[in-house]
Structures are given as C-alpha cells and as structure tokens.
Write a protein that holds these residues in place. Structure first.
Motif, PDB file in Angstrom:
ATOM      1  N   GLY A  60      38.459  41.025  51.700  1.00 18.91           N
ATOM      2  CA  GLY A  60      38.591  40.675  53.163  1.00 18.91           C
ATOM      3  C   GLY A  60      39.804  39.900  53.417  1.00 18.91           C
ATOM      4  O   GLY A  60      40.570  39.418  52.372  1.00 18.91           O
ATOM      5  N   SER A  61      40.529  39.579  54.449  1.00 19.34           N
ATOM      6  CA  SER A  61      41.724  38.906  54.651  1.00 19.34           C
ATOM      7  C   SER A  61      41.708  37.520  54.198  1.00 19.34           C
ATOM      8  O   SER A  61      42.518  37.114  53.690  1.00 19.34           O
ATOM      9  CB  SER A  61      42.181  38.840  56.365  1.00 19.34           C
ATOM     10  N   PHE A  62      40.592  36.817  54.143  1.00 19.83           N
ATOM     11  CA  PHE A  62      40.247  35.375  53.691  1.00 19.83           C
ATOM     12  C   PHE A  62      39.207  35.131  52.816  1.00 19.83           C
ATOM     13  O   PHE A  62      39.050  34.018  52.458  1.00 19.83           O
ATOM     14  CB  PHE A  62      40.153  34.658  55.063  1.00 19.83           C
ATOM     15  N   ASP A  63      38.608  36.253  52.311  1.00 19.79           N
ATOM     16  CA  ASP A  63      37.565  36.295  51.545  1.00 19.79           C
ATOM     17  C   ASP A  63      38.197  36.499  49.962  1.00 19.79           C
ATOM     18  O   ASP A  63      38.273  37.851  49.814  1.00 19.79           O
ATOM     19  CB  ASP A  63      36.485  36.956  52.040  1.00 19.79           C
ATOM     20  N   SER A  64      38.290  35.671  49.081  1.00 29.71           N
ATOM     21  CA  SER A  64      38.735  36.018  47.741  1.00 29.71           C
ATOM     22  C   SER A  64      37.693  35.407  46.945  1.00 29.71           C
ATOM     23  O   SER A  64      37.495  33.967  46.804  1.00 29.71           O
ATOM     24  CB  SER A  64      40.093  35.522  47.621  1.00 29.71           C
ATOM     25  N   THR A  65      36.967  36.005  45.988  1.00 30.84           N
ATOM     26  CA  THR A  65      36.005  35.264  44.963  1.00 30.84           C
ATOM     27  C   THR A  65      36.122  35.925  43.605  1.00 30.84           C
ATOM     28  O   THR A  65      36.593  37.260  43.354  1.00 30.84           O
ATOM     29  CB  THR A  65      34.677  35.538  45.773  1.00 30.84           C
ATOM     30  N   ALA A  66      35.525  35.382  42.554  1.00 33.88           N
ATOM     31  CA  ALA A  66      35.592  36.008  41.321  1.00 33.88           C
ATOM     32  C   ALA A  66      34.311  36.818  41.010  1.00 33.88           C
ATOM     33  O   ALA A  66      33.352  36.267  41.444  1.00 33.88           O
ATOM     34  CB  ALA A  66      35.444  34.782  40.433  1.00 33.88           C
ATOM     35  N   ILE A  67      34.516  37.689  40.824  1.00 37.14           N
ATOM     36  CA  ILE A  67      33.268  38.875  40.464  1.00 37.14           C
ATOM     37  C   ILE A  67      33.602  39.558  39.087  1.00 37.14           C
ATOM     38  O   ILE A  67      34.493  39.303  38.567  1.00 37.14           O
ATOM     39  CB  ILE A  67      33.459  39.958  41.465  1.00 37.14           C
ATOM     40  N   ASP A  68      32.296  40.049  38.467  1.00 39.03           N
ATOM     41  CA  ASP A  68      32.465  40.552  37.413  1.00 39.03           C
ATOM     42  C   ASP A  68      32.826  41.982  37.381  1.00 39.03           C
ATOM     43  O   ASP A  68      32.867  42.629  38.417  1.00 39.03           O
ATOM     44  CB  ASP A  68      30.745  40.738  36.788  1.00 39.03           C
ATOM     45  N   VAL A  69      33.703  42.326  36.282  1.00 36.68           N
ATOM     46  CA  VAL A  69      34.329  43.455  36.457  1.00 36.68           C
ATOM     47  C   VAL A  69      33.427  44.943  36.494  1.00 36.68           C
ATOM     48  O   VAL A  69      33.752  45.932  36.874  1.00 36.68           O
ATOM     49  CB  VAL A  69      35.264  43.553  34.995  1.00 36.68           C
ATOM     50  N   ARG A  70      32.237  44.773  36.183  1.00 39.37           N
ATOM     51  CA  ARG A  70      31.253  45.622  36.046  1.00 39.37           C
ATOM     52  C   ARG A  70      30.934  46.212  37.878  1.00 39.37           C
ATOM     53  O   ARG A  70      30.154  47.083  38.027  1.00 39.37           O
ATOM     54  CB  ARG A  70      29.922  45.516  35.482  1.00 39.37           C
ATOM     55  N   ASP A  71      31.393  45.299  38.583  1.00 39.18           N
ATOM     56  CA  ASP A  71      31.272  45.539  39.949  1.00 39.18           C
ATOM     57  C   ASP A  71      32.389  46.677  40.229  1.00 39.18           C
ATOM     58  O   ASP A  71      32.206  46.934  41.481  1.00 39.18           O
ATOM     59  CB  ASP A  71      31.317  44.226  41.065  1.00 39.18           C
TER      60      ASP A  71
END
Length: 240
Positions: A60-71
C-alpha cells in the motif's frame, strides 16, 4: 512460472501388498501419495533454501513491512511421466504469487525487477543443493572403521568452505531431521534426488548426512579456535 531442472525420482510402495488379507490400494490412492511425497520434498527444499531470507514488501501507499519470501515465491513439484521402472519423474518450479498486489522494494524504496528477484530465488535453491552435496561428500568420507580417517580429517581442512557455513549447518541439520520425520508418513517409498545415485534417500543416507554435518561443524570450530597468529590468507576460506 519457471521450471528448475532439479529432477528427482520417487515411488510409493503399496503397504497393503505386504499384509495378507488386505486388498491392494487403488492407482488413484498411490498417485495421491506420490503427489504428497513430492510436495514434502519441495517443502523441505524450500525451507532449506529460503530460511531467514526476508525482503521489504510494500502492499500500500504507506504500508511497508518485512515478509517471508515464500509469500511471494512458491516452490512446487511438477509431475512428469513414469519411467520404465514405475518411478514418477518430477522436477521443481518456481512461481511468483500475488505479483499484481505485492511490490518488492530495495533499501532505497525502489521497486525490484521481478525477474531479478526470481534469479535470486534460483541462486538460493542452487546454493542449498550445493550445501547438501558438501555435507554428503564430507559424510561419505567419514568411516569409523577406516584407520586412515584421522589423516583424511586433517587434510580436508585445506578445502575451502562457505563463510556462512556455521549458520547454514544449523538450518541443514534441522531441515534434515524434519525430512526424515516427514518421510515416516509414507510406509513404503523410493526416493532419489536430483537424478544422482548418491542421493538415494534411506537410513544410510541420513546417517551419512548426519556425519557430514558433524564433521563440517568440527572443521568450522577448529578454524574459529585457531591461534591469532595464524595467517588468515592460508585458511582456505573464501570471504568474498
């Protein structure tokens, strides 16, 4: 979707064939078991290759988060034909998921080319396979009954080792344990990885891999405890 040509052969044996009074399982049941076995192998390789690999993803425009690459990427088995011995011949493929909804960003906030990201996934899987070979080769060299084993162990310190081997060995040992436990769900199976006879999975193979992990761990520990005066240029480690 891009195919990884890491072929493997697998065959589930009907357990009822060894039990008098029981009807043999249907071909459909055996096929479903083979599919489950193939997925188990994919889950194991994915865990080994992508453990701890995280990316910054913006949804999203202001939503940045670390996620697992398998996502973002999915490793899955592709079923092939049966060979002359009844084995199912399969291979691995990598597929991007949610590509329209998820953007992958670098440290500067710029979007990463999906093809470059997929190439990184390729490399990590190949690195995982190389690690398995390294463990296997070291375990195969180890033999308690060999009187020259001590000499082999000492001379092997001259071989180069990956700089992050200590950390990756922990992941490898855990994943190998998980694989062995998971394969227990298939009462009868035959499994050969990567088309190599040396990777025929059975109790002896797991023992070889266990010995390989222990032997590599000893080499890493011996290097870490070397005296400070030891010339770091001569230790055989590749630091690039």
């Amino acid at each position: 979707m891009a195919t990884l040509w890491l072929r493997y052969r697998h065959l589930v044996i009907d357990p009822c064939n060894r039990m008098p009074g029981h009807l043999p399982r249907s071909d459909g049941w055996l096929n479903s078991q083979n599919d489950r076995l193939a997925q188990t192998v994919c889950d194991w390789l994915s865990d080994l290759a992508w453990d701890g690999w995280r990316v910054e993803a913006c949804v999203g425009s202001f939503d940045s988060t670390a996620i697992d690459v398998r996502d973002l990427l999915e490793l899955r088995p592709e079923r092939g034909e049966r060979d002359g011995q009844g084995y199912q011949v399969s291979w691995f493929s990598v597929e991007r998921t949610n590509s329209e909804k998820t953007r992958v960003l670098d440290e500067d906030g710029d979007e990463i080319d999906a093809e470059l990201f997929e190439c990184e996934a390729y490399q990590r899987i190949w690195d995982a396979v190389d690690l398995l070979w390294l463990i296997f080769d070291n375990g195969e060299e180890y033999d308690d009954s060999d009187p020259d084993n001590r000499h082999q162990s000492e001379s092997s310190y001259e071989d180069p080792l990956p700089p992050d081997l200590a950390i990756r060995l922990l992941t490898a040992k855990r994943s190998l344990l998980w694989l062995r436990e998971s394969l227990g769900a298939f009462p009868g199976y035959r499994l050969t990885l990567f088309g190599e006879d040396g990777f025929t999975i059975d109790d002896a193979w797991f023992k070889t891999m266990e010995q390989g992990c222990d032997r590599l761990n000893e080499r890493v520990h011996a290097y870490a405890t070397q005296l400070p005066c030891t010339n770091p240029q001569d230790d055989g480690f590749d630091r690039e």
